[in-house]
Design an enzyme around this catalytic site. Structure first.
Site, PDB file in Angstrom:
ATOM      1  N   LYS A  40       0.813  -1.215   0.000  1.00  0.00           N
ATOM      2  CA  LYS A  40       0.000   0.000   0.000  1.00  0.00           C
ATOM      3  C   LYS A  40       0.849   1.268   0.000  1.00  0.00           C
ATOM      4  O   LYS A  40       0.443   2.269  -0.552  1.00  0.00           O
ATOM      5  CB  LYS A  40      -1.015   0.002   1.132  1.00  0.00           C
ATOM      6  CG  LYS A  40      -0.429   0.058   2.508  1.00  0.00           C
ATOM      7  CD  LYS A  40      -1.530  -0.056   3.557  1.00  0.00           C
ATOM      8  CE  LYS A  40      -0.952  -0.325   4.914  1.00  0.00           C
ATOM      9  NZ  LYS A  40       0.079   0.548   5.426  1.00  0.00           N
ATOM     10  N   ARG A  49      -5.915   3.142  12.290  1.00  0.00           N
ATOM     11  CA  ARG A  49      -5.481   1.762  12.519  1.00  0.00           C
ATOM     12  C   ARG A  49      -6.438   1.029  13.457  1.00  0.00           C
ATOM     13  O   ARG A  49      -6.318  -0.165  13.632  1.00  0.00           O
ATOM     14  CB  ARG A  49      -4.120   1.732  13.209  1.00  0.00           C
ATOM     15  CG  ARG A  49      -2.914   1.957  12.330  1.00  0.00           C
ATOM     16  CD  ARG A  49      -2.540   0.753  11.505  1.00  0.00           C
ATOM     17  NE  ARG A  49      -1.158   0.344  11.593  1.00  0.00           N
ATOM     18  CZ  ARG A  49      -0.144   0.921  10.970  1.00  0.00           C
ATOM     19  NH1 ARG A  49      -0.343   1.953  10.193  1.00  0.00           N
ATOM     20  NH2 ARG A  49       1.078   0.451  11.102  1.00  0.00           N
ATOM     21  N   ARG A  86      12.729  -6.641   2.957  1.00  0.00           N
ATOM     22  CA  ARG A  86      12.621  -5.252   2.515  1.00  0.00           C
ATOM     23  C   ARG A  86      13.842  -4.412   2.915  1.00  0.00           C
ATOM     24  O   ARG A  86      14.341  -4.508   4.019  1.00  0.00           O
ATOM     25  CB  ARG A  86      11.365  -4.681   3.170  1.00  0.00           C
ATOM     26  CG  ARG A  86      10.916  -3.356   2.681  1.00  0.00           C
ATOM     27  CD  ARG A  86       9.431  -3.189   2.874  1.00  0.00           C
ATOM     28  NE  ARG A  86       9.041  -2.959   4.255  1.00  0.00           N
ATOM     29  CZ  ARG A  86       7.795  -2.669   4.620  1.00  0.00           C
ATOM     30  NH1 ARG A  86       6.844  -2.588   3.715  1.00  0.00           N
ATOM     31  NH2 ARG A  86       7.490  -2.475   5.877  1.00  0.00           N
ATOM     32  N   ARG A 132      14.457  -1.099   7.920  1.00  0.00           N
ATOM     33  CA  ARG A 132      13.714  -0.522   9.034  1.00  0.00           C
ATOM     34  C   ARG A 132      13.938  -1.394  10.262  1.00  0.00           C
ATOM     35  O   ARG A 132      13.915  -2.618  10.157  1.00  0.00           O
ATOM     36  CB  ARG A 132      12.223  -0.498   8.710  1.00  0.00           C
ATOM     37  CG  ARG A 132      11.833   0.706   7.900  1.00  0.00           C
ATOM     38  CD  ARG A 132      10.408   0.627   7.428  1.00  0.00           C
ATOM     39  NE  ARG A 132       9.441   0.240   8.454  1.00  0.00           N
ATOM     40  CZ  ARG A 132       8.136   0.254   8.251  1.00  0.00           C
ATOM     41  NH1 ARG A 132       7.660   0.631   7.090  1.00  0.00           N
ATOM     42  NH2 ARG A 132       7.303  -0.108   9.199  1.00  0.00           N
ATOM     43  N   ARG A 135       3.306  -7.166  14.390  1.00  0.00           N
ATOM     44  CA  ARG A 135       2.558  -6.144  13.649  1.00  0.00           C
ATOM     45  C   ARG A 135       1.356  -6.755  12.936  1.00  0.00           C
ATOM     46  O   ARG A 135       0.299  -6.145  12.839  1.00  0.00           O
ATOM     47  CB  ARG A 135       3.482  -5.433  12.651  1.00  0.00           C
ATOM     48  CG  ARG A 135       4.307  -4.332  13.314  1.00  0.00           C
ATOM     49  CD  ARG A 135       5.590  -4.070  12.587  1.00  0.00           C
ATOM     50  NE  ARG A 135       5.416  -3.416  11.311  1.00  0.00           N
ATOM     51  CZ  ARG A 135       6.339  -3.452  10.338  1.00  0.00           C
ATOM     52  NH1 ARG A 135       7.460  -4.107  10.516  1.00  0.00           N
ATOM     53  NH2 ARG A 135       6.126  -2.819   9.215  1.00  0.00           N
TER      54      ARG A 135
HETATM   55  P1  AMP Z   1       3.781   1.579   9.128  1.00  0.00           P
HETATM   56  O1  AMP Z   1       4.903   2.252   8.406  1.00  0.00           O
HETATM   57  O2  AMP Z   1       2.437   2.095   8.704  1.00  0.00           O
HETATM   58  O3  AMP Z   1       3.873   0.074   9.094  1.00  0.00           O
HETATM   59  O4  AMP Z   1       3.925   2.010  10.668  1.00  0.00           O
HETATM   60  C1  AMP Z   1       5.060   1.679  11.432  1.00  0.00           C
HETATM   61  C2  AMP Z   1       4.736   1.755  12.907  1.00  0.00           C
HETATM   62  O5  AMP Z   1       4.333   3.095  13.248  1.00  0.00           O
HETATM   63  C3  AMP Z   1       3.576   0.881  13.373  1.00  0.00           C
HETATM   64  O6  AMP Z   1       3.969  -0.453  13.664  1.00  0.00           O
HETATM   65  C4  AMP Z   1       3.126   1.633  14.639  1.00  0.00           C
HETATM   66  O7  AMP Z   1       4.006   1.395  15.711  1.00  0.00           O
HETATM   67  C5  AMP Z   1       3.288   3.088  14.223  1.00  0.00           C
HETATM   68  N1  AMP Z   1       2.053   3.618  13.582  1.00  0.00           N
HETATM   69  C6  AMP Z   1       1.894   4.041  12.293  1.00  0.00           C
HETATM   70  N2  AMP Z   1       0.649   4.470  12.072  1.00  0.00           N
HETATM   71  C7  AMP Z   1      -0.016   4.320  13.254  1.00  0.00           C
HETATM   72  C8  AMP Z   1      -1.353   4.580  13.687  1.00  0.00           C
HETATM   73  N3  AMP Z   1      -2.275   5.075  12.851  1.00  0.00           N
HETATM   74  N4  AMP Z   1      -1.660   4.315  14.978  1.00  0.00           N
HETATM   75  C9  AMP Z   1      -0.751   3.840  15.854  1.00  0.00           C
HETATM   76  N5  AMP Z   1       0.529   3.558  15.502  1.00  0.00           N
HETATM   77  C10 AMP Z   1       0.905   3.789  14.221  1.00  0.00           C
END
Ligand code: AMP
Length: 222
Positions: A14, A89, A128, A162, A173
């Site tokens: 995404k 989320r 990744r 990352r 996750r």
């Molecule tokens: P992502 O890049 O979207 O996979 O986000 C990486 C990490 O950021 C997640 O595992 C969460 O710890 C935090 N995170 C990102 N977006 C949110 C959200 N909307 N609510 C809470 N934590 C978030």
């Protein structure tokens, strides 16, 4: 004007698609994960608060991400629409977001849900890596650089992973994602905004589908 939410588990593609669609529609994409990673890098107050949650694959507290979104969507470049990637989320973030949008006289128009199997995701995510200089994303299983060790886009030779892209954190996750995703989908399904996207298809075929849906919506609104 179109405001779009991208939902889907980590590694579903995404992020790549949201950047492509944002560029095609000339609207910004707001990724809460991306903003949080920058805050961690800058060692800001938000970053310090978020770091441990992120590294262990948990969600950071709602008020942190809600504030990020609230401050970002009122900026001028969001007037013609925007894409949010990785937010909301959970259902409480979705409800706060609905209220926020209503108070700004804005609407959520489309919610894309990227559907894909967990097993493939673990492989995708643990492979990744990205270019340190330009941020281009690669994968040691699925999308290698053309020339080994050299970025296709900017020719840099420095790459990073990352810190949360390891197997334990990915599994956590995914658990966190599944615990809240069904409620979220139901929330948007009821509003008739949800479009399921087969995330196993090729990048170009998925992109074509997204464009088709966005164009269909614009036609209906004219
Ligand atoms: P992502 O890049 O979207 O996979 O986000 C990486 C990490 O950021 C997640 O595992 C969460 O710890 C935090 N995170 C990102 N977006 C949110 C959200 N909307 N609510 C809470 N934590 C978030």
């Amino acid at each position: 004007m179109v405001n779009i939410i991208f939902m889907g588990p980590p590694g579903s593609g995404k992020g790549t698609q949201s950047v492509m669609l944002a560029s095609e529609l000339a609207i910004p994409t707001i990724s809460t994960g991306e903003v949080l990673r920058k805050e961690v890098e800058m060692k800001s107050e938000i970053g310090i608060r978020a770091k441990d949650f992120m590294n262990s694959g948990q969600l950071v507290p709602d008020e942190v991400v809600v504030d990020i979104i609230k401050n970002r969507i009122i900026e001028k470049d969001c007037d013609n629409g925007f894409i949010v990637d990785g937010f909301p989320r959970n259902i409480s973030q979705a409800i706060v977001f609905d209220q926020m949008m209503e108070s700004l006289n804005k609407t959520v128009d489309i919610v894309f849900d990227f559907a894909i199997d967990d097993e493939i995701l673990v492989k995708r995510i643990s492979g990744r890596f990205s270019c340190l200089k330009c941020g281009a994303i690669y994968n040691s299983h699925f999308k290698k650089t053309d020339k080994e060790g050299v970025c296709d886009t900017c020719e840099s030779t420095e790459f990073v992973n990352r810190p949360d892209d390891n197997k334990d954190s990915v599994t956590k996750r995914l658990q966190v994602y599944h615990a809240t995703a069904d409620d979220l989908m139901e929330h948007y399904e009821k509003k008739n905004l949800l479009y399921s996207i087969d995330a196993l298809k090729s990048v170009s075929s998925i992109f074509g589908r997204l464009i088709e849906i966005v164009q269909g919506l614009s036609k209906n609104n004219n």
